[in-house]
Scaffold this motif. Structure first.
Motif, PDB file in Angstrom:
ATOM      1  N   ASP A 161       0.850  -1.191   0.000  1.00 28.00           N
ATOM      2  CA  ASP A 161       0.000   0.000   0.000  1.00 28.00           C
ATOM      3  C   ASP A 161       0.883   1.236   0.000  1.00 28.00           C
ATOM      4  O   ASP A 161       1.852   1.312   0.758  1.00 28.00           O
ATOM      5  N   TYR A 206       0.475   5.210   0.628  1.00 30.44           N
ATOM      6  CA  TYR A 206      -0.395   6.264   1.129  1.00 30.44           C
ATOM      7  C   TYR A 206       0.231   7.603   0.761  1.00 30.44           C
ATOM      8  O   TYR A 206       1.069   8.134   1.492  1.00 30.44           O
ATOM      9  N   PHE A 263      -3.664  -2.600   6.694  1.00 31.47           N
ATOM     10  CA  PHE A 263      -3.435  -1.205   7.037  1.00 31.47           C
ATOM     11  C   PHE A 263      -4.497  -0.357   6.356  1.00 31.47           C
ATOM     12  O   PHE A 263      -4.947  -0.689   5.251  1.00 31.47           O
ATOM     13  N   GLN A 264      -4.895   0.723   7.013  1.00 35.89           N
ATOM     14  CA  GLN A 264      -5.885   1.619   6.438  1.00 35.89           C
ATOM     15  C   GLN A 264      -5.534   3.052   6.821  1.00 35.89           C
ATOM     16  O   GLN A 264      -5.218   3.335   7.973  1.00 35.89           O
ATOM     17  N   GLN A 265      -5.607   3.916   5.841  1.00 41.97           N
ATOM     18  CA  GLN A 265      -5.380   5.339   6.105  1.00 41.97           C
ATOM     19  C   GLN A 265      -6.595   5.898   6.828  1.00 41.97           C
ATOM     20  O   GLN A 265      -7.728   5.618   6.457  1.00 41.97           O
ATOM     21  N   PRO A 310      -0.708   4.930   9.126  1.00 44.78           N
ATOM     22  CA  PRO A 310      -1.882   4.108   8.812  1.00 44.78           C
ATOM     23  C   PRO A 310      -2.234   3.179   9.972  1.00 44.78           C
ATOM     24  O   PRO A 310      -1.349   2.655  10.657  1.00 44.78           O
TER      25      PRO A 310
END
Length: 87
Positions: free
Chosen positions: A8, A10, A42-44, A61
């Motif tokens: 990922d 970001y 993982f996530q923003q 994240p």
């Protein structure tokens, strides 16, 4: 056995993350199998949260580790029942 990685990027946070994945399925009988898997995700955070205050750009994240185990019973090609537990 399946294994993999997820990448990922970001852009807003100027951060990059690699997340591992692993899965295992074992056939106990022709109609019954057990499985287990692990994945890191993982996530923003929401863009509004990040953009509201300049210091929020330093936030990293969010991370979650997922663990799953289950059993599947295939009675026929058109019928399959599964039971899974996860954390």
């Amino acid at each position: 056995v399946t294994a993999g990685l997820r990448f990922d990027d970001y852009d807003y946070l100027q951060d990059r993350r690699v997340s591992p994945r692993l899965g295992l399925t074992y056939r106990v009988t022709p109609g019954v199998s057990v499985n287990a898997s692990y994945g890191r995700y993982f996530q923003q955070p929401a863009f509004l949260f990040l953009s509201a205050f300049p210091e929020n750009r330093a936030v990293v994240p969010w991370r979650a580790d997922h663990y799953v185990a289950g059993v599947a019973w295939t009675a026929s090609p058109n019928l399959r029942a599964t039971l899974e537990l996860y954390e």
